[in-house]
Write an enzyme that holds these catalytic residues in place. Structure first.
Site, PDB file in Angstrom:
ATOM      1  N   ASN A   9       0.875  -1.163   0.000  1.00  0.00           N
ATOM      2  CA  ASN A   9       0.000   0.000   0.000  1.00  0.00           C
ATOM      3  C   ASN A   9       0.913   1.215   0.000  1.00  0.00           C
ATOM      4  OD1 ASN A   9      -1.812   2.022   0.474  1.00  0.00           O
ATOM      5  ND2 ASN A   9      -2.693   1.122   2.336  1.00  0.00           N
ATOM      6  N   HIS A 181     -12.595   3.708  -0.387  1.00  0.00           N
ATOM      7  CA  HIS A 181     -12.565   2.787   0.768  1.00  0.00           C
ATOM      8  C   HIS A 181     -13.250   1.463   0.436  1.00  0.00           C
ATOM      9  CE1 HIS A 181     -12.093   6.437   3.651  1.00  0.00           C
ATOM     10  NE2 HIS A 181     -10.928   5.830   3.498  1.00  0.00           N
ATOM     11  N   GLU A 379      -8.198  -4.485   5.166  1.00  0.00           N
ATOM     12  CA  GLU A 379      -8.042  -4.276   3.723  1.00  0.00           C
ATOM     13  C   GLU A 379      -6.911  -5.121   3.163  1.00  0.00           C
ATOM     14  OE1 GLU A 379      -7.976  -0.289   5.176  1.00  0.00           O
ATOM     15  OE2 GLU A 379      -8.939   0.421   3.352  1.00  0.00           O
TER      16      GLU A 379
END
Ligand code: AMP
Length: 394
Positions: A9, A181, A379
């Site tokens: 990320n 999101h 996530e």
């Protein structure tokens, strides 16, 4: 040797990473960490799943590692300390998949070029998300890479939910509400059935309240609408972002205050929200501890904006069966949860004070018409699972 999936990320100044190993049908977290301060004072830390420190390094002040340097360091770390892991693939969080990508995709040079088209739609995130993909394609062309998008989960939204009141040609050219999101909401939707069949199949509003914050209306586990729009600055007020703003304010700032696009970008992304209103901090914990009246005002506005958007999403759904809190503030602040739940009493929410203070997962009384839950988001696991299934399909 275990088969592993790495998840990256990459943001503007940091690269977060995690490594999952296959354990039967499950993916188990093995290592997580980050390199932050990429252009100022790079610091690397890696921790095992139990939180124990595996490695750290500080490059010192005024050093620049950049995204490529960070990735090279990570590869070196995994080679030396990976304990014989074989990387089956790397999954990346990519903010924008545009209209084209409603699903995760295996990235080659052609897909990377397609994803670069979306840089103008998310200039603060997309280039950084793509940087490690490009580097890995050069360094390890045979290593499967999968892009997972924050927008993809919301591609189920109706056209109406995606439209602005702009000339229709602009909608067709891509000026529409995308929502973000999505990986967090998708993870929550995936675990809802094990917590409440009613929340999973019914009308559920998920509140992702972190540094970035948004809310999503789910019907039967699919996204129907969300508070973020064309960009991730829309909707709720956040740590440093305004949330929705009358576009006339921007015209006023340009015409009367001589601000240009870059100055406005800084204002609405970095200097507003909890930080701008309080003048104290963007961090909710700090504000809740602060005696400053404007810290309280910022928290009041934060909750008021949630209250309004919750009403809006409840109207879209035509009623609410469950509300679910997640992310930093949602998962950790009983106080903010209590205020949001009590503000939603008109919908039939009856907070269970003890359960909320104890951290749930159920936050409401048995008699409550609307179920309240707090569920930790994940996530990274979502990205790892997508990556594994995309690799298997090839
Ligand atoms: P995230 O972006 O999901 O990591 O969330 C970061 C936000 O969560 C920051 O505003 C933190 O202050 C907030 N946060 C974390 N722990 C707590 C807590 N115990 N109480 C209130 N806010 C918290």
């Amino acid at each position: 040797m275990s088969t592993a999936i790495a998840v990256l990320n990459a943001g503007s100044s940091s690269v977060k990473f995690s490594v999952f190993v296959e354990s039967g049908a499950e993916l188990r977290l093995q290592v997580r960490g980050q390199i932050e301060g990429l252009f100022t004072r790079p610091r690397f830390v890696a921790k095992a799943a139990d939180g124990s420190l595996m490695a750290e390094k500080d490059w010192g002040d005024s050093q620049s590692l950049g995204h490529d340097g960070a990735l090279d360091h990570l590869i070196e770390f995994l080679r030396e300390r990976g304990g014989g892991l074989t990387l089956a693939g790397v999954g990346h969080r990519v903010v924008h998949g545009g209209l084209e990508y409603a699903q995760p995709v295996r990235v080659d040079a052609q897909v990377l070029t397609a994803l670069e088209k979306y840089v103008p739609l998310a200039p603060l995130h997309q280039p950084h998300n793509l940087a490690p993909i490009r580097r890995l394609l050069e360094r390890s062309p045979g290593l499967p890479q999968v892009a997972c998008f924050d927008t993809a989960f919301h591609r189920t939204n109706s056209e109406l939910a995606q439209m602005f009141g702009l000339p229709h040609a602009m909608f067709e050219q891509g000026v529409r509400r995308y929502g973000f999101h999505g990986l967090s909401y998708e993870y929550i939707a995936s675990v809802l059935p094990s917590h409440s069949p009613r929340a999973a199949s019914g009308r559920t509003i998920v509140l992702h309240l972190g540094n970035g914050a948004s809310m999503c209306a789910l019907h039967g586990g699919r996204s129907v609408a969300s508070t973020m729009g064309f960009t991730a600055v829309d909707g709720l007020m956040m740590g440093t972002r305004t949330g929705n703003l009358d576009p006339g304010v921007l015209l006023y700032l340009i015409d009367q205050r001589g601000m240009d696009a870059r100055a406005i970008e800084k204002l609405i992304y970095n200097q507003s929200g909890l930080l701008g209103v309080s003048g104290v901090s963007s961090d909710m914990r700090t504000l809740l501890d602060s005696p400053e009246p404007r810290a309280r005002l910022a928290v009041d506005l934060y909750c008021y904006r949630i209250r309004r958007e919750l009403g809006s999403l409840a109207a879209v759904l035509g009623g609410v069966d469950a509300v679910v809190f997640t992310a930093g503030i949602g998962e950790n602040s009983p106080l903010i949860r209590a205020r949001v739940l009590d503000d939603a009493a008109w919908l039939g929410v009856e907070r269970d004070a003890d359960a909320n203070d104890a951290g749930g997962p159920q936050l409401t009384k048995a008699s409550s018409r609307v179920l309240g839950l707090v569920l930790p988001t994940n996530e990274e696991l979502m990205i790892a699972e997508h990556t594994r299934s995309v690799i298997r399909m090839h």
